[in-house]
Design an enzyme around this catalytic site. Structure first.
Site, short mmCIF file in Angstrom:
data_model
loop_
_atom_site.label_atom_id
_atom_site.label_comp_id
_atom_site.label_asym_id
_atom_site.label_seq_id
_atom_site.Cartn_x
_atom_site.Cartn_y
_atom_site.Cartn_z
N TYR A 151 0.77 -1.24 0.00
CA TYR A 151 0.00 0.00 0.00
C TYR A 151 0.80 1.29 0.00
O TYR A 151 0.23 2.37 -0.20
CB TYR A 151 -0.99 -0.02 1.17
CG TYR A 151 -2.00 -1.13 0.98
CD1 TYR A 151 -3.05 -0.98 0.07
CD2 TYR A 151 -1.88 -2.35 1.63
CE1 TYR A 151 -3.96 -2.00 -0.15
CE2 TYR A 151 -2.79 -3.38 1.42
CZ TYR A 151 -3.82 -3.20 0.52
OH TYR A 151 -4.71 -4.21 0.28
N PHE A 441 -9.91 -4.85 10.41
CA PHE A 441 -11.09 -4.65 9.53
C PHE A 441 -10.69 -4.86 8.09
O PHE A 441 -9.51 -4.94 7.79
CB PHE A 441 -11.74 -3.28 9.74
CG PHE A 441 -10.90 -2.08 9.38
CD1 PHE A 441 -10.91 -1.57 8.09
CD2 PHE A 441 -10.10 -1.45 10.33
CE1 PHE A 441 -10.15 -0.45 7.74
CE2 PHE A 441 -9.34 -0.34 10.01
CZ PHE A 441 -9.37 0.17 8.71
#
Ligand SMILES: CC(C)(COP(=O)(O)OP(=O)(O)OC[C@H]1O[C@@H](n2cnc3c(N)ncnc32)[C@H](O)[C@@H]1OP(=O)(O)O)[C@@H](O)C(=O)NCCC(=O)NCCS
Length: 441
Positions: A151, A441
């Site tokens: 990322y 999450f």
């Protein structure tokens, strides 16, 4: 947040780019249980799980329908209804320094089928997520990651670290304050009822926490159909203060040692407390459990108070420390103005961002009360301002106050354009409370 993020249009740039490969980018209507179920199975397979039982898919369909659920389809595959890539997103309040929150674009379920990997599908998905969030005015994006190498190229950086702890219960010996309240057991049904309100109350205490969702709490309690960890072995306790007000909760599991008879390992599955007294009450209870030789706790803060509440400092060890929450600032002004700062001053920021969202020169002015205003920098940099050049990744790493600007400068990532600027940044940005996020999450 009132923004209708679920129904925001599909990002045209990524849709067109994927169409050149014969692929279709679209948002799933989560009211269509069959379509959404197929997307959920694809996501599960993307993480090398599944196929999931129908009851579990049904629970997910119910519990996750509120999210923006995006997929990529290849009509030439044998099961053309199943997406070959998935991503889901929603807007969640993220706690920032100053006991307050900023709306952040939570990204989850990033998968690309192994049959379609490394042809730019994830890049198209990530960039479309960032453009959509930006177009809706959400100031930053965030995710928890499987691999730390993916990322950074999209402007994300680790902002919250997490630690796994192992405590030798026989050596530890509680030396912290004597808690004044009491601990009592909850049934799983009571925990289902009472947990969310308690967790919600402690969310503002640590930068890095986000609002949770009901299905997550059920997962923690092992209540999802087909869960490997059935609730059979889970125990839940609540801490009440002297006035009888519930101030904390802990979920734990005991496992019998294979050799050491009556030597249990206690695994703290979840623990949250609204006061220091409740923290001490629950950790004392967990560390002093009879027949327990070892206590383990994962996804905890890297700076746990219990390490200082045991007589033998070496009894509590961090067995692992790693990056956990990654953030990506999209709107510099809105993001930086949403948090408060520890010291007043002015900081000129020259921000680079290959994707363009956050690029530019800005002046951050912090008032005596810790509030800030941010404006594009035009003209001369004020004489009294600190001045640094940094990437959006590094600004995002600093954002929650858990990463040191001095360290990033010494590592050659931030450039001081005026001497002493990195430590000025730290004086203002560092959070008194170490950032912590207690969930995935
Ligand atoms: C990770 C994953 C989503 C990548 O999908 P993909 O479509 O193959 O990725 P792309 O082809 O769009 O690659 C985009 C860039 O990321 C890089 N990249 C992709 N996967 C990577 C990985 N696992 N590690 C390091 N770099 C990776 C590519 O080299 C490419 O770099 P570049 O554009 O700078 O040349 C996919 O491999 C996957 O589903 N993995 C399993 C599930 C998972 O881990 N998901 C992430 C959850 S946080």
């Amino acid at each position: 947040m009132s923004t209708d993020y679920v129904n925001a249009p599909v990002d045209r740039e990524s849709a067109e780019s994927l169409a050149t490969q014969g692929l279709v980018l679209d948002v799933v209507d989560t009211a269509d249980a069959e379509l959404f179920g197929s997307w959920l199975q694809a996501e599960s397979r993307g993480f090398h799980d599944g196929p999931e039982p129908v009851e579990k898919i049904a629970a997910w369909v119910d519990g996750l329908a509120y999210r923006r659920t995006t997929g990529v389809w290849d009509e030439t595959t044998t099961d053309a209804a199943a997406p070959v890539a998935t991503v889901s997103s929603w807007v969640a309040p993220l706690t920032v320094p100053g006991h307050t929150t900023v709306d952040a674009w939570a990204i989850s379920a990033v998968t690309v089928s192994p049959t379609h990997r490394r042809r730019g599908i994830a890049r198209n998905l990530l960039e479309s997520e960032l453009r959509t969030a930006n177009s809706l005015g959400v100031p930053l994006a965030m995710l928890t990651v499987s691999e730390a190498t993916i990322y950074g190229r999209f402007g994300f950086a680790p902002a919250v670290m997490a630690a796994d702890w192992t405590i030798n219960a026989r050596r530890a010996t509680w030396s912290g304050p004597t808690p004044h309240g009491r601990v009592q057991f909850l049934t799983i049904a009571e925990a289902v009822e009472q947990g969310p309100a308690l967790i919600e109350r402690v969310r503002l205490a640590s930068p890095g926490q986000i609002e949770t969702w009901p299905l997550l709490w059920k997962r923690i309690l092992g209540l999802l159909p087909g869960d490997k960890d059935a609730p059979k072995n889970l125990r839940v306790v609540r801490y009440d203060d002297v006035a009888g007000v519930a101030q904390g909760i802990a979920v734990y599991k005991l496992t019998e040692h294979p050799v050491d008879i009556f030597g249990y390992t206690l695994d703290v599955v979840f623990q949250a407390s609204a006061t220091d007294d409740a923290y001490a009450g629950l950790w004392r209870f967990l560390l002093e459990m009879d027949l327990v030789g070892e206590v383990t706790a994962s996804l905890r803060s890297v700076d746990e108070g219990f390490a200082w509440q045991v007589a033998d400092f070496r009894a509590a060890r961090k067995t692992r420390q790693r990056d956990h929450l990654w953030t990506r600032i999209l709107d510099v002004k809105a993001a930086l103005e949403a948090r408060s700062y520890s010291a007043h001053g002015r900081i000129a920021l020259q921000i680079s961002d290959p994707l363009g969202f956050a690029a530019g020169d800005f002046l951050l002015e912090i008032a005596d009360d810790g509030s800030a205003t941010v404006e594009p920098l035009v003209g001369e940099i004020p004489d009294d301002a600190a001045n640094v050049a940094l990437s959006v990744n590094d600004l995002s790493a600093l954002y929650l106050g858990g990463v040191s600007a001095v360290t990033l400068t010494r590592a050659g990532r931030i450039t001081e354009l005026r001497e002493g600027s990195a430590s000025a940044l730290d004086s203002s940005f560092r959070s008194a409370v170490t950032p912590w996020l207690s969930i995935w999450f």
